[in-house]
Write an enzyme that holds these catalytic residues in place. Structure first.
Site, short mmCIF file in Angstrom:
data_model
loop_
_atom_site.label_atom_id
_atom_site.label_comp_id
_atom_site.label_asym_id
_atom_site.label_seq_id
_atom_site.Cartn_x
_atom_site.Cartn_y
_atom_site.Cartn_z
N PRO A 22 46.02 51.54 -7.26
CA PRO A 22 45.68 52.22 -8.51
C PRO A 22 46.55 51.66 -9.63
CG PRO A 22 47.06 53.61 -7.14
CD PRO A 22 46.88 52.33 -6.39
N ASP A 35 51.45 48.98 -10.61
CA ASP A 35 50.93 49.77 -9.48
C ASP A 35 51.41 51.20 -9.64
OD1 ASP A 35 50.93 49.25 -5.85
OD2 ASP A 35 50.41 51.00 -7.07
N HIS A 36 50.47 52.10 -9.92
CA HIS A 36 50.88 53.48 -10.22
C HIS A 36 51.45 54.22 -9.02
CE1 HIS A 36 51.29 57.09 -12.43
NE2 HIS A 36 50.39 56.83 -13.34
N ARG A 37 51.31 53.65 -7.85
CA ARG A 37 51.93 54.33 -6.71
C ARG A 37 53.44 54.21 -6.79
NH1 ARG A 37 48.78 51.11 -2.12
NH2 ARG A 37 49.49 49.46 -3.52
#
Lengths: 330, 326, 431
Positions: free
Chosen positions: C230, C404-406
């Site tokens: 994401p 990377d939004h994680r």
């Protein structure tokens, strides 16, 4: 050759109370060790797979107590009790189960390959009956060199069906080597009851020794005093030059074959009865008439010893991956 | 230099070792009065007695296993397995135990055991008495594997094998027992892990073992007459292998043939080919040829046996293929 | 004190089990050793006993497949508050997908330029960094049979194998054939360009099908992998006048034989500095964990005839721009010759992709997993900007970071990009 049953009268002048208390402590130590190992395994701490000797403490303690440090033993896949009884430090065994360098096999062996040559433990063995021939060879070496030492092989009823067992007994008796073959007969080869693996009645498996002309001594494997006395007699016979001995100990595996074995193949009622009447620790406890206070005092001590070994093991050193190549060749 | 047979050379190594070191003894089937089914141990019983020249029952597992036990206790037993086909009966002790005790114990134990055995076709023994199984043991970490092809080599190498602290599977070849060869007056130990170049050449390297060393030498002679210069290398120790000598040879000649009496598929020649392919890739001017027995259990009838098993002619053909042009 | 009931490891190799049904209900008293629930492992269904005594305060997982170590229930004293207990295990199990919250802070920038620039090489991936195997591949596109030795000699002497006739079996070219050939290429054919890999042009009107080389296959696989993360993208423009000036000064200071520093080299250094100030961006996301790296190994995307490769400049924050230029020049030249080693491609912590030389003003790059961010750099071009109310024209560079939004939140990515912008506008702060 006749079957010989050596018995000490119960309450007779067999073994001193002090010695029995020593046996009790050791057996309880083994029990608590095995329980802790089960707990740690279920928690996901311990790699591989494990076989605990719950219920078989008296055979390990009784036999090893009759041996000198310079005598050697070969064990099976169910080796923790034998290792403790032969003198391998609890810390070293636990560290080995955790795969640490401080383990008795340096992290190279694990539960089924515990070695401590210094105290005479020539190895646990993952192959059923795998360690027996080397016991014959070690005994041969002692004889050729005139050393007053015996070599002892532990194995179960399942092993008595292997070719290795038969070849080894035949050869040992032929050459009259100072060996003792300890049959820890718990009536089970993993999930197969003796009635499905041997044509002989389970209590008569010891008679296989007679086929080789070998001396047979049989005692109740849950009575540590009897085991000890029988082991002394076996050792003496083996050292006398008269030949090896098959020591048949009828015992009971009170837990599964391996940790996680749900024992779906076993009658639960029968297992419950065995727990109630065949637990060697409970039997010795009531024989010694230990009070709750006395029992607790010993229990606290051995439990602390086991727990300390876990802490030390967890803090131990992981071997470097490249160490895998270290011992391939001498 | 005295000339002795390969058989005498083996016996000589054993006798000298037995004289020198009390911890050495020999066990096997029929080795005492009879002197072994191949006559190798003849005379040793008289000199060393039945405790050190021990007849055993037919119990390969227990024989090898008790050898392991005695070795663990610091002795140097030499176990004779009558035919290498019967190694199969001792595999559990050899592979699961002897090879692994040192590692599993974290270095606490050594197993200085020597297992001598023999095999070889050419006399219609049938499929169960003529196998060549050395490739199986090269695959087991912890074992060493030796296969000598001359009297001098077999004597010097057996000595080193006995004194090596690891379990050594020592292959002799049946048809080589009567082979005569010069040996030094005094036994000269030959270190394990060193190959021997029997014949130098420029055009192709033949890496051969056992009986096929001699077949390769014959083929080399013939090839010489055809203008092909052949180098013949005998690894002598299969494990640990002297890769350096072999690769240096192939880099010189740019072509390679492997030759052994064992079945080609999965044989030691395959491992050699992989090593040569990798270590001398940019020097190879032709595909590596493997010479070995055809893929069948050895038949009894002489004509069939002859056809299945490789000879000098097969090595010569392989040599020709490596230098062939369209 | 409440005790969490965790799914036990009941056998070697057991990673998970399926709870079939609970044998006790919430609120029931439980004795140690009493059967608590039924568990289906792949070998057998068995009852699992309680290891603690008390009241079953909560059933956290009623049924279904659960990883070993997951908390499935809680036993404690009546009335204890156990509302905070969740199913998460000791890290042995990743949380089930449904519970993962994924926010896209910014919708993906409507980037018309397809996010092309990434990920042929990852720290653990092993794309073959080889150039075409033959030194002089056949112009006709057919495979030439030649022994390894013949090929080597041909390579060393610059002889085109295709120009030779093999005398070995099946027409194989053997060493001898090459040795006898003249060192110069055959008179009739023009020497093939060293890295030519173009097959003969298809006849007009036909569709040309290009098979993927192994490098391209790796790129395809890794980009697909990256697509699952994401991501969000942040864009910033910076005044590039100082950047260009700094670079010119470096060129003036060059010594003979030094590699000529480029704007990209300066940028690499600035980015490395920024990464050291924003460790969260100098990281890998691996199996549910963020690995923050102590040093900035900056990968630079390089186009080669075989596809994209990303060689890595290690410890870029410690190197001078001159050193970075030297390393970069070596890596790029080797990349173009197909001579990169695996070590050149490993351990990257961040990637910079620069399409400025193609005139691209701005683009969005695809993540180079397991790296958590990548910077896409556009061209430096004179563009109008508003400064203190007035219109000026200044050299401007536009940069977009994909995160990377994680592993990174919007603010973290923004702070990083802010720093990069500040350093670009005043490089002296980092040099």
């Amino acid at each position: 050759m006749a079957t010989v049953e050596e018995r000490a009268g119960s309450g007779g002048s067999g073994v001193s109370e002090e010695m029995l208390r020593g046996f009790f402590r050791e057996m309880l130590l083994i029990r608590r060790f095995e329980e802790k190992v089960e707990e740690r395994f279920r928690a996901g701490d311990l790699p591989g797979f494990l076989h605990v000797a719950i219920g078989q403490e008296a055979t390990a303690t009784g036999v090893c107590a009759a041996l000198e440090r310079s005598d050697v033993i070969a064990s099976t896949h169910r080796a923790h009790g034998h290792a403790i009884a032969k003198g391998t430090p609890v810390d070293a065994i636990m560290a080995e189960l955790y795969g640490k360098e401080e383990g008795c096999s340096g992290g190279f062996g694990g539960s089924m390959h515990l070695y401590d040559v210094e105290v005479g433990l020539l190895g646990a063995n993952a192959v059923v009956a795998g360690g027996i021939p080397a016991v014959v060879g070690s005994a041969l070496a002692f004889k050729l060199r005139g050393e007053e030492r015996v070599a002892v092989a532990f194995f179960g009823d399942g092993a008595t069906n292997t070719g290795t067992f038969h070849e080894s007994l035949n050869l040992a008796q032929l050459w009259k080597v100072p060996a003792v073959f300890v049959l820890e007969n718990n009536g089970w080869a993993e999930s197969t009851p003796a009635v499905q693996h041997s044509p002989l009645p389970v209590d008569e498996l010891g008679k296989r020794a007679l086929a080789y002309g070998m001396k047979l001594i049989e005692v109740d494997g849950q009575d540590v005093e009897l085991v000890y006395l029988a082991a002394l007699a076996a050792r003496e016979h083996a050292l006398s030059g008269k030949g090896p001995v098959l020591l048949h100990l009828r015992t009971h595996r009170l837990a599964g074959h391996y940790i996680g074995d749900a024992q779906i193949y076993r009658d639960k009622e029968e297992l419950k009865r065995e727990w109630e009447s065949k637990d060697p620790i409970a039997l010795l406890r009531s024989r010694l008439e230990l009070s709750d206070e006395e029992f607790d005092a010993i229990d606290v001590e051995v439990t602390a010893e086991v727990e300390a070994s876990v802490e030390r093991a967890k803090a131990g050193t992981d071997p470097a991956p490249e160490d895998a190549l270290k011992w391939v060749y001498a | 230099m005295p000339e002795v047979t390969y058989r005498e050379a083996v016996r000589d190594a054993l006798a000298r070792a037995l004289r020198e070191d009390e911890s050495i003894f020999v066990m096997g089937e029929d080795i005492a009065e009879m002197g072994g089914s191949m006559g190798v141990t003849q005379g040793l019983l008289d000199e060393f007695g039945p405790e050190r020249i021990r007849n055993t029952p037919i119990s390969e597992m227990a024989i090898v296993g008790s050898g392991i036990g005695a070795a663990m206790q610091g002795m140097r037993p030499v176990v004779e397995i009558m035919y290498e086909d019967f190694l199969t009966l001792s595999m559990e002790q050899l592979v699961n135990q002897a090879a692994k005790h040192r590692t599993m114990s974290g270095g606490q134990l050594k197993v200085p055991l020597t297992i001598r055995t023999q095999g070889g076709a050419g006399w219609s023994p049938g499929a169960q008495h003529a196998q060549q199984l050395e490739a199986w043991f090269v695959h087991v970490p912890g074992l060493k594997v030796v296969f000598a092809s001359t009297p001098e080599d077999v004597r010097g190498l057996l000595w080193s094998a006995i004194y090596d602290d690891n379990p050594v599977v020592f292959f002799e070849h049946r048809t080589l027992y009567p082979l005569k060869g010069d040996v030094p007056e005094e036994l000269e130990p030959i270190p394990l892990g060193k190959a021997r170049v029997h014949r130098e050449g420029e055009d192709v390297t033949v890496v051969a073992t056992g009986r096929l060393v001699h077949e390769a030498l014959k083929a080399a002679e013939e090839a010489d007459g055809e203008g092909i210069s052949v180098e013949v290398v005998d690894p002598r120790t299969l494990l640990p292998l002297d890769e350096e000598t072999i690769l240096a040879s192939v880099r010189k000649t740019t072509r390679c043939v492997t030759a052994h009496e064992a079945v080609t598929r999965g044989g030691f020649g395959s491992e050699l080919a992989a090593i040569v392919q990798h270590g001398a890739f940019d020097w190879l001017d032709a595909p590596i040829e493997r010479v070995g027995a055809k893929f069948a259990p050895l038949p009894f009838a002489p004509a069939m046996e002859q056809w299945v098993v490789p000879h000098a002619a097969d090595v010569l053909e392989a040599i020709r293929r490596t230098v062939a042009r369209a | 004190m409440a005790v969490e009931v965790k799914l036990p490891r009941l056998g070697q190799g057991m990673e998970a089990g399926t709870i079939v049904r609970w044998l006790k209900s919430e609120g029931d008293a439980v004795a140690k050793g009493e059967p608590l629930y039924e568990l289906d492992t792949d070998k057998v269904t068995q009852e699992v006993e309680a290891e603690a005594e008390g009241v079953l305060l909560r059933i956290v997982v009623a049924d279904g497949e659960v990883d070993v170590g997951t908390t499935v229930g809680v036993i404690g004293a009546e009335g204890e508050d156990v509302s905070s207990v969740t199913a998460s295990g000791d890290g042995a199990a990743a949380p089930p997908p449904e519970t993962r919250e994924v926010e896209q802070e910014t919708p993906e920038t409507a980037a018309d330029a397809p996010p092309e620039a990434t990920a042929a090489a990852a720290p653990e991936g092993v794309p073959e960094p080889e150039a075409p195997a033959e030194a002089a591949p056949p112009v006709s596109g057919e495979r030439v049979k030649a022994s390894p030795l013949a090929r080597r000699i041909a390579r060393e002497r610059g002889i085109d194998l295709a120009s030779l006739t093999g005398t070995g079996p099946e027409g194989r070219i053997v060493a001898d054939d090459v040795e006898r050939a003249k060192a110069a290429p055959a008179p009739a054919a023009a020497p093939a360009p060293p890295t030519a890999s173009a097959p003969a042009a298809p006849p007009p009107g036909e569709v040309e099908v290009v098979e993927l080389t192994s490098v391209r296959k790796t790129i395809a696989r890794r980009l697909t992998e990256a697509w699952d993360a994401p991501v969000f993208q942040l864009t910033v423009s910076a005044d590039a006048s100082q950047l260009a000036a700094t670079r010119e000064r470096m060129v003036e200071l060059m010594r003979e034989g030094d590699a000529k520093p480029t704007v990209s080299d300066v940028l690499t250094k600035l980015v490395a500095s920024a990464l050291m100030r924003h460790r969260a961006v100098n990281a890998h996301f691996v199996e549910g964990r963020i690995h923050r790296h102590p040093t900035a190994n900056v990968g630079i995307a390089v186009a080669t005839p075989n596809g994209l490769v990303v060689p890595v400049i290690r410890e870029a924050e410690r190197r001078s721009v001159q050193e970075i230029a030297a390393v970069r020049a070596d890596l790029v030249s080797r990349a173009r010759d197909g001579k990169l080693q695996l070590a050149d491609l490993e351990d990257g912590t961040f990637t910079v992709s620069n399409l400025g030389m193609y005139g691209i003003e701005q683009f969005v790059a695809v993540l180079n997993p397991p790296q958590v961010a990548i910077l896409a750099v556009g061209s430096i071009a004179e563009r109008p900007r508003a400064v203190a109310g007035a219109l000026v024209v200044a050299p401007t560079i536009t940069m977009t970071v994909t995160c990377d939004h994680r592993a990174i939140d919007g603010s973290e990515g923004a702070e990083f990009l802010q720093t990069v912008q500040a350093l670009v506008e005043a490089p002296a702060l980092a040099l």
